[in-house]
Design an enzyme around this catalytic site. Structure first.
Site, PDB file in Angstrom:
ATOM      1  N   LYS A 109      56.050  71.761 -19.462  1.00  0.00           N
ATOM      2  CA  LYS A 109      56.559  71.199 -20.714  1.00  0.00           C
ATOM      3  C   LYS A 109      57.970  71.661 -21.023  1.00  0.00           C
ATOM      4  O   LYS A 109      58.684  71.021 -21.785  1.00  0.00           O
ATOM      5  CB  LYS A 109      55.626  71.553 -21.883  1.00  0.00           C
ATOM      6  N   LYS A 190      45.898  64.347 -15.607  1.00  0.00           N
ATOM      7  CA  LYS A 190      44.929  64.637 -16.666  1.00  0.00           C
ATOM      8  C   LYS A 190      45.060  63.630 -17.800  1.00  0.00           C
ATOM      9  O   LYS A 190      46.176  63.219 -18.132  1.00  0.00           O
ATOM     10  CB  LYS A 190      45.207  66.052 -17.175  1.00  0.00           C
ATOM     11  N   LYS A 193      46.241  63.994 -24.690  1.00  0.00           N
ATOM     12  CA  LYS A 193      46.371  63.348 -25.997  1.00  0.00           C
ATOM     13  C   LYS A 193      47.815  63.154 -26.408  1.00  0.00           C
ATOM     14  O   LYS A 193      48.123  62.288 -27.205  1.00  0.00           O
ATOM     15  CB  LYS A 193      45.605  64.133 -27.061  1.00  0.00           C
TER      16      LYS A 193
HETATM   17  P1  TYM Z   1      44.026  71.043 -26.189  1.00  0.00           P
HETATM   18  O1  TYM Z   1      44.205  70.774 -27.635  1.00  0.00           O
HETATM   19  O2  TYM Z   1      45.004  70.487 -25.223  1.00  0.00           O
HETATM   20  O3  TYM Z   1      42.602  70.530 -25.752  1.00  0.00           O
HETATM   21  C1  TYM Z   1      41.448  70.821 -26.517  1.00  0.00           C
HETATM   22  C2  TYM Z   1      40.259  71.043 -25.591  1.00  0.00           C
HETATM   23  O4  TYM Z   1      40.049  69.872 -24.806  1.00  0.00           O
HETATM   24  C3  TYM Z   1      40.081  70.207 -23.422  1.00  0.00           C
HETATM   25  N1  TYM Z   1      40.692  69.092 -22.697  1.00  0.00           N
HETATM   26  C4  TYM Z   1      40.116  68.425 -21.684  1.00  0.00           C
HETATM   27  N2  TYM Z   1      38.919  68.577 -21.085  1.00  0.00           N
HETATM   28  C5  TYM Z   1      38.633  67.730 -20.074  1.00  0.00           C
HETATM   29  N3  TYM Z   1      39.470  66.743 -19.660  1.00  0.00           N
HETATM   30  C6  TYM Z   1      40.674  66.558 -20.229  1.00  0.00           C
HETATM   31  N4  TYM Z   1      41.483  65.591 -19.826  1.00  0.00           N
HETATM   32  C7  TYM Z   1      41.041  67.429 -21.301  1.00  0.00           C
HETATM   33  N5  TYM Z   1      42.154  67.520 -22.088  1.00  0.00           N
HETATM   34  C8  TYM Z   1      41.921  68.549 -22.928  1.00  0.00           C
HETATM   35  C9  TYM Z   1      40.916  71.461 -23.343  1.00  0.00           C
HETATM   36  O5  TYM Z   1      40.659  72.185 -22.167  1.00  0.00           O
HETATM   37  C10 TYM Z   1      40.501  72.181 -24.589  1.00  0.00           C
HETATM   38  O6  TYM Z   1      39.281  72.862 -24.387  1.00  0.00           O
HETATM   39  N6  TYM Z   1      45.665  75.736 -25.849  1.00  0.00           N
HETATM   40  C11 TYM Z   1      44.538  74.895 -26.250  1.00  0.00           C
HETATM   41  C12 TYM Z   1      44.155  75.065 -27.703  1.00  0.00           C
HETATM   42  C13 TYM Z   1      43.831  76.468 -28.070  1.00  0.00           C
HETATM   43  C14 TYM Z   1      42.675  77.192 -27.706  1.00  0.00           C
HETATM   44  C15 TYM Z   1      42.798  78.468 -28.355  1.00  0.00           C
HETATM   45  C16 TYM Z   1      41.553  76.921 -26.925  1.00  0.00           C
HETATM   46  C17 TYM Z   1      44.590  77.247 -28.883  1.00  0.00           C
HETATM   47  N7  TYM Z   1      43.971  78.443 -29.052  1.00  0.00           N
HETATM   48  C18 TYM Z   1      41.825  79.438 -28.208  1.00  0.00           C
HETATM   49  C19 TYM Z   1      40.583  77.920 -26.776  1.00  0.00           C
HETATM   50  C20 TYM Z   1      40.723  79.167 -27.404  1.00  0.00           C
HETATM   51  C21 TYM Z   1      44.935  73.447 -26.072  1.00  0.00           C
HETATM   52  O7  TYM Z   1      46.078  73.091 -26.138  1.00  0.00           O
HETATM   53  O8  TYM Z   1      43.869  72.604 -25.945  1.00  0.00           O
END
Ligand code: TYM
Length: 320
Positions: A109, A190, A193
């Site tokens: 990014k 992937k 969103k």
């Molecule tokens: P984020 O917001 O990108 O995604 C949220 C959750 O969805 C999962 N995910 C997916 N799983 C399967 N296939 C996909 N294409 C896909 N896209 C997203 C992510 O793995 C995630 O579980 N950094 C994290 C947010 C975060 C977080 C935390 C997570 C902040 N603090 C503490 C766990 C613990 C993030 O950007 O996820």
């Protein structure tokens, strides 16, 4: 019973990847664990953003977590619990620039541009703070968060070794299928969103005809053999992705021999999965005071639960 924690970043409208990789597995944990789930609004500040859109997406995401069935959890918005930012600084003072530099997300990014926000670089230390403040045994996430959770474990161990046993070292849990849902139009990428309106992304609030069109256009391959409908991540990424989505949505791949039949089954399974969620979303969106109250209560609980952990970390590291 054990504790689990996971957050979702409000950087776009949630996708089928978020649901299958995270929200549904997070929901299943509610029977056996004490669950802390929330909206990582601070993490949405790491890339160029619009304040009004962030506000709207925070509300939408908060409502979607409830609509997806996370109603037996402590739900909160990250920035409503200041301990997250405070512990993040202590963990910035634990992490090394070398390991932050190796984070795939920062490389992808940031593209090495000087105008990259500094918070994109320190993103993983805030995420580590999110997790370690709750001393969870498990962090249910999709596969793309693996590197971040591993760094969290390293930081917990380093802090504990240097200053005393303050943190629990958490385990990552990823679902057996759909841990990495791919973009339907480009099954080597992937489903994300924050990608702009792409034809290969299904959003949780998409109407059935939008889902049908996206699945109908999904990239497969030119295999026309009798066993064309089979998983093979290397050779058949598009078909493999559709099969994973089908199974994760409760569908049955047995007996499907053509891509047309596979796509019809995927459409039906996805629409059937989204329908009750969308109905609950509409009901909740009509009662924003209820959603507000749930998150206000959750933040109060989160502030209470995290206060002693932050205090222990502060004391251990030498703050008076
Ligand atoms: P984020 O917001 O990108 O995604 C949220 C959750 O969805 C999962 N995910 C997916 N799983 C399967 N296939 C996909 N294409 C896909 N896209 C997203 C992510 O793995 C995630 O579980 N950094 C994290 C947010 C975060 C977080 C935390 C997570 C902040 N603090 C503490 C766990 C613990 C993030 O950007 O996820």
């Amino acid at each position: 019973s054990h504790t689990v924690l996971s957050l979702i970043k409000p950087s776009g409208s949630l996708t089928l990847g978020n649901l299958l990789g995270a929200l549904l597995p997070m929901g299943r944990q509610q029977d056996s664990a004490r669950c802390f789930y929330g909206v990582a609004d601070l993490h949405a500040l790491t890339v160029p953003h619009d304040p009004g859109r962030l506000r709207a997406l925070t509300t939408e995401t908060a409502t979607l977590l409830l609509a997806a069935g996370l109603d037996r959890s402590t739900l909160f918005v990250q920035s409503h619990v200041p301990a997250h930012s405070e512990l993040a600084y202590l963990l910035e003072s634990t992490a090394h620039v070398g390991e932050l530099n190796r984070m795939i997300q920062f490389k992808e990014k940031g593209h090495g541009r000087p105008a990259t926000r500094a918070s994109l670089f320190t993103y993983p230390t805030l995420m580590a703070a999110d997790i370690l403040l709750y001393r969870p045994e498990q962090v249910p996430v999709g596969d793309d968060q693996r590197q971040h959770v591993e760094l969290t474990r390293d930081l917990a161990l380093r802090f504990n070794n240097a200053y005393g046993a303050v943190f629990a070292v958490p385990e990552i849990v990823t679902p057996p299928v759909a841990a990495r849902v791919m973009d339907l139009a480009d099954p080597t990428a992937k489903m994300g969103k924050s990608s702009a309106e792409g034809p290969g992304v299904i959003r949780l609030l998409d109407r059935p005809d939008v889902v049908r069109r996206a699945v109908a256009r999904a990239v497969t391959d030119s295999d026309t053999g009798p066993d064309a409908v089979r998983p093979d991540r290397e050779a058949k990424p598009g078909v493999t992705n559709l099969l994973e989505v089908l199974v994760a949505c409760g569908g049955d791949p047995a007996g499907l021999t053509t891509y047309g039949a596979l796509k019809a089954a995927v459409t039906d399974a996805v629409v059937a999965t989204l329908e009750p969620l969308q109905k609950r979303y509409r009901d909740l969106a009509a009662d924003p005071a209820h959603v507000h109250d749930v998150y206000a209560d959750g933040a109060a609980t989160a502030r209470q639960v995290t206060a002693p952990v932050l205090a222990a970390a502060r004391a251990a590291i030498g703050l008076t």
